[in-house]
Motif scaffolding. Structure first.
Motif, mmCIF file in Angstrom:
data_model
loop_
_atom_site.group_PDB
_atom_site.id
_atom_site.type_symbol
_atom_site.label_atom_id
_atom_site.label_comp_id
_atom_site.label_asym_id
_atom_site.label_seq_id
_atom_site.Cartn_x
_atom_site.Cartn_y
_atom_site.Cartn_z
ATOM 1 N N SER A 79 -5.076 -20.745 16.965
ATOM 2 C CA SER A 79 -3.883 -20.425 17.253
ATOM 3 C C SER A 79 -3.167 -21.077 15.694
ATOM 4 N N GLU A 188 -4.041 -10.527 17.928
ATOM 5 C CA GLU A 188 -4.629 -10.485 19.236
ATOM 6 C C GLU A 188 -6.227 -10.177 19.408
ATOM 7 N N ALA A 225 -7.977 -15.492 18.138
ATOM 8 C CA ALA A 225 -7.973 -16.679 18.892
ATOM 9 C C ALA A 225 -9.656 -17.218 18.742
ATOM 10 N N SER A 353 1.545 -14.975 30.746
ATOM 11 C CA SER A 353 0.924 -15.449 29.618
ATOM 12 C C SER A 353 1.591 -14.242 28.630
ATOM 13 N N GLU A 356 1.919 -16.080 25.129
ATOM 14 C CA GLU A 356 0.959 -16.639 25.290
ATOM 15 C C GLU A 356 0.255 -16.525 23.613
ATOM 16 N N LEU A 357 0.785 -15.387 23.167
ATOM 17 C CA LEU A 357 0.063 -15.521 22.039
ATOM 18 C C LEU A 357 1.098 -15.456 20.870
ATOM 19 N N GLY A 358 0.895 -14.943 19.775
ATOM 20 C CA GLY A 358 1.576 -15.788 18.617
ATOM 21 C C GLY A 358 3.072 -15.164 18.209
ATOM 22 N N SER A 378 -7.624 -19.305 25.996
ATOM 23 C CA SER A 378 -6.053 -18.722 26.411
ATOM 24 C C SER A 378 -5.634 -20.103 26.206
ATOM 25 N N GLN A 381 -4.697 -21.471 23.560
ATOM 26 C CA GLN A 381 -3.588 -20.485 22.975
ATOM 27 C C GLN A 381 -2.004 -20.991 23.296
ATOM 28 N N GLN A 382 -2.390 -21.438 24.294
ATOM 29 C CA GLN A 382 -1.325 -22.320 25.075
ATOM 30 C C GLN A 382 -0.626 -22.445 24.411
ATOM 31 N N ARG A 385 1.362 -23.493 21.338
ATOM 32 C CA ARG A 385 2.812 -22.281 20.974
ATOM 33 C C ARG A 385 3.606 -23.521 21.457
#
Length: 760
Positions: A79, A188, A225, A353, A356-358, A378, A381-382, A385
């Protein structure tokens, strides 16, 4: 406040009971720059200079060089590593060099598409591309704007859903755009696994087929990721070969990653404080210290619960500065929450989620993970943030009282050793492939020789579709039945069971939609459904109309469905012997029946009772692996004076709980059944994919079964409880109310399976 100071306050507070089990300090890193060999358009270079981009990170430079040379590229990076520039630069360079060239950016969520729209328009402003040439095309795009986008767009930002129902079936209207298609970006890409990934793999094959019709052969870009099989995953997803670009060359600030295990409140039962309540408490502590925060919950219901808990604990003025955010909300509600957070009117969000993404949602100080997300990818990724600005940041994983979370609390090195999982998908799943074959034939008649290109199961599927009258052969081409109108509308690519509407009978109108696969367990009569912090009780479920009717209520409890499961093998595809254990992999028929629901008190999780339900059974075909339990194992259990039935049942629960450590999946993607008298009248344990047709999880379990047994034995042996608890052998989904269960019996069986000597 520095993260270390916040942690110090936690462990010196009067109510601290040793919940902090590990803190991983991830040091800051300096960027590693690379040399770009491609000569980019002078206008683009000038624009980058004005944006302060004088150098590219090494992985960015490598990716851009390969993409300009028209190699398919998968970027496998963590991330906040600048993956967007890897595809934005080749796209803009291409658009400046070729006035007819177009590109497609595909994102798994609308929020991410909106964020990337802002980013790309900002980068391409001032003389590169007019804003009107870059636009989103998704379910939120108004009808009056769609024709203009098709006519003039050079870069279209969309999602798999709109590609499926809006673009491919109407490809004639997109002929200009498809003819010029040079790049297709799947951002993603690790999200495209399981059912969704299997659908998307078939979508991409349909897209490539139509591009060929219009004379285009686009280059594919997958950004992911960090996963263990990025190159293989991209190849299975898109059907073409890829070059792998893998790096961690971008800078990041210092991060403190804390593992927090809620205190035990009942030593004998192993019951711990609610992780939802603990996550809510963290949000309140962070918000009161002016730390902008994001809390991730595993499900929509839990996101609503955690928000509700925090709203009731915070002063009114601070409660107004937090909000829930998740899929299912109407577009206008989502956009307002996103905008309020980015512009600083909100300081905290509780989300699934969906964020969660970008998505760039501003400068976050902290992230709280309410339960292990189910996989390492994940998790990071989380956690990623927060701290995107380079400042020190904090991430906290609050453990649930389940085996997987508790395994990580006792084995933090598993998480921080960065042993990433493999993403699994199965584009040849007949339940997924068949509707896409019909969609492809509707878009353009199928030639007989195309069968082998569609998928390995396609020839048999074509014969079946013709026998059922859904496809008709005319002059060497397969056409859909004339009565089959717009088949794409009947296919929900994010599920195998369609979707249900939730209607508000109190205030009127649509509240949201729910995946049909969980409709019976979440929308049964009497179910309490949470929406934006408000409780609704389902009064009626119309299965024919796929609609649930709910009334707004003020209750202090939530509901949880109980279901029974039966399983029957229909075919064995592979089998092997692991020592004395016979293990099989094959096709099974699973029957599930939601028979009742429990009521539990909010905050305390107190059991308030159970009510029966009268709902139909559901049956589906899927994949499973299973193993026999021999007389030697039975003797070992009897010697330990344990219950065989309880040991089998506990063994099944714990194996299912640990399997996500080896496959990029969620606990809810897997089901299991233990039988005292299975095939051949011997005890057996089954573990199956919880989706019709299977997506590869059972296959992965079969391949890694010996490692799986050993990890499960470690989990159950190390749990400090006496008779078994939610941390080791109990399951919240168990249809038999976790009866019978026997921890010592499970240990005896797992020692036999793992060929590990028993304890003296």
């Amino acid at each position: 406040m520095h993260p270390s100071a916040f942690i110090h306050q936690l462990i010196t507070a009067p109510d601290y009971e040793g919940e902090l089990v590990h803190v991983e300090c991830i040091p800051p890193s300096e960027p590693i720059y690379g040399e770009l060999h491609t000569v980019l358009s002078p206008k683009l270079v000038k624009r980058l200079s004005k944006e302060g981009v004088s150098q590219l990170y090494r992985h960015q430079a490598n990716a851009v060089d390969l993409l300009v040379e028209r190699h398919n590229v998968v970027v496998n990076a963590p991330s906040a590593s600048g993956k967007s520039l890897c595809y934005q630069l080749p796209t803009l360079h291409m658009a400046l060099e070729d006035p007819l060239a177009t590109a497609m950016y595909m994102f798994p969520t609308k929020a991410l598409a909106q964020d990337q729209l802002r980013s790309l328009r900002s980068l391409s402003s001032r003389g590169l591309l007019p804003a009107s040439c870059i636009d989103t095309f998704d379910g939120d795009t108004s009808q009056d704007l769609r024709a203009g986008i098709r006519k003039r767009a050079r870069v279209v930002l969309t999602n798999p859903d709109m590609l499926h129902v809006g673009i491919l079936p109407n490809h004639e209207l997109w002929s200009r755009y498809l003819h010029g298609l040079r790049y297709v970006v799947l951002d993603e890409a690790h999200v495209y696994r399981g059912v969704l990934g299997s659908h998307v793999a078939n979508l991409i094959r349909r897209l490539r087929r139509l591009c060929a019709l219009y004379g285009a052969s686009p280059t594919f870009v997958c950004c992911s990721a960090t996963i263990a099989n990025a190159e293989e995953h991209a190849r299975r997803l898109c059907g073409v070969d890829f070059k792998l670009v893998e790096a961690e060359d971008g800078p990041h600030g210092e991060k403190y990653f804390a593992l927090w295990n809620p205190a035990i409140v009942n030593q004998s039962s192993g019951l711990r404080r609610s992780h939802n309540s603990e996550a809510s408490s963290f949000l309140c502590k962070l918000i009161t210290r002016n730390l902008r925060s994001l809390v991730f919950a595993r499900t929509r219901r839990l996101a609503e619960l955690i928000y509700l808990y925090a709203r009731e604990r915070l002063p009114v003025e601070l409660a107004a500065r937090i909000s829930p955010y998740r899929a299912g909300y109407l577009a206008g509600d989502r956009r307002k929450i996103e905008q309020d957070f980015v512009e600083g009117r909100l300081d905290g969000l509780v989300t699934t989620s969906a964020l969660e993404l970008g998505v760039d949602i501003g400068d976050l100080d902290a992230t709280v993970l309410a339960g292990y997300p189910g996989n390492v990818a994940s998790t990071f990724q989380q956690a990623g943030r927060s701290g995107r600005s380079g400042n020190p940041s904090l991430s906290v994983l609050v453990a649930q009282n389940n085996p997987l979370d508790q395994y990580l609390m006792r084995n933090p090195n598993f998480l921080f050793s960065r042993r990433f999982e493999e993403a699994l998908l199965n584009p040849n799943n007949p339940y997924i492939l068949e509707p896409h074959v019909l969609c492809a034939a509707w878009e353009r008649p199928l030639m007989a020789e195309e069968a082998s290109e569609i998928g390995e199961n396609a020839p048999g599927l074509l014969d079946s579709l013709m026998e059922r009258g859904l496809l008709r052969l005319r002059r060497g081409k397969l056409y859909p039945d004339p009565g089959l109108s717009y088949p794409a509308q009947r296919v929900n690519i994010r599920a195998t069971g369609g979707s249900y509407k939730v209607m508000d009978i109190t205030g009127g109108g649509l509240l949201e939609t729910v995946d049909g696969a969980v409709a019976l367990s979440q929308l049964h009569p009497g179910a309490v459904y949470l929406h934006q912090g408000d409780s609704y009780r389902v009064t009626k479920l119309d299965m024919a109309a796929r609609t649930a009717w709910a009334e707004r209520v003020d209750v202090d409890y939530y509901t949880q469905a109980r279901e029974l499961t039966d399983i029957r093998p229909t075919a064995v595809s592979r089998e092997k012997w692991c020592g004395e254990v016979h293990v099989c992999l094959g096709d099974v028929e699973v029957t599930t029946h939601v028979v009742a629901f429990k009521r539990k008190r909010q905050f305390t999780e107190e059991y308030l009772g159970e009510e029966p339900l009268d709902l139909p059974e559901t049956t589906f075909q899927t994949r499973a692996f299973w193993f026999d339990v021999t007389s030697e194992a039975i003797g070992k259990v009897e010697k330990s004076r344990a219950s065989l039935a309880g040991g089998l049942h506990a063994c099944e629960h714990s194996i299912i709980a640990v399997l996500p450590l080896f496959a990029l999946c969620d606990r809810n993607d897997i089901g299991g059944v233990s039988m005292m008298s299975g095939v051949g009248s011997v005890p057996q344990v089954f573990v199956y994919d919880a989706y019709p047709g299977g997506v590869g999880i059972a296959d992965m379990g079969y391949e890694t079964v010996e490692r799986l047994w050993r990890a499960t034995l470690e989990l159950v042996r190390e749990c400090p409880c006496v008779e078994g608890c939610p941390s080791c052998i109990q399951s919240p989904k168990c249809g038999n109310n976790n009866e019978p269960l026997d921890k010592e019996g499970a240990i005896a069986l797992l020692e036999w399976l793992s060929r590990v000597p028993g304890r003296p």
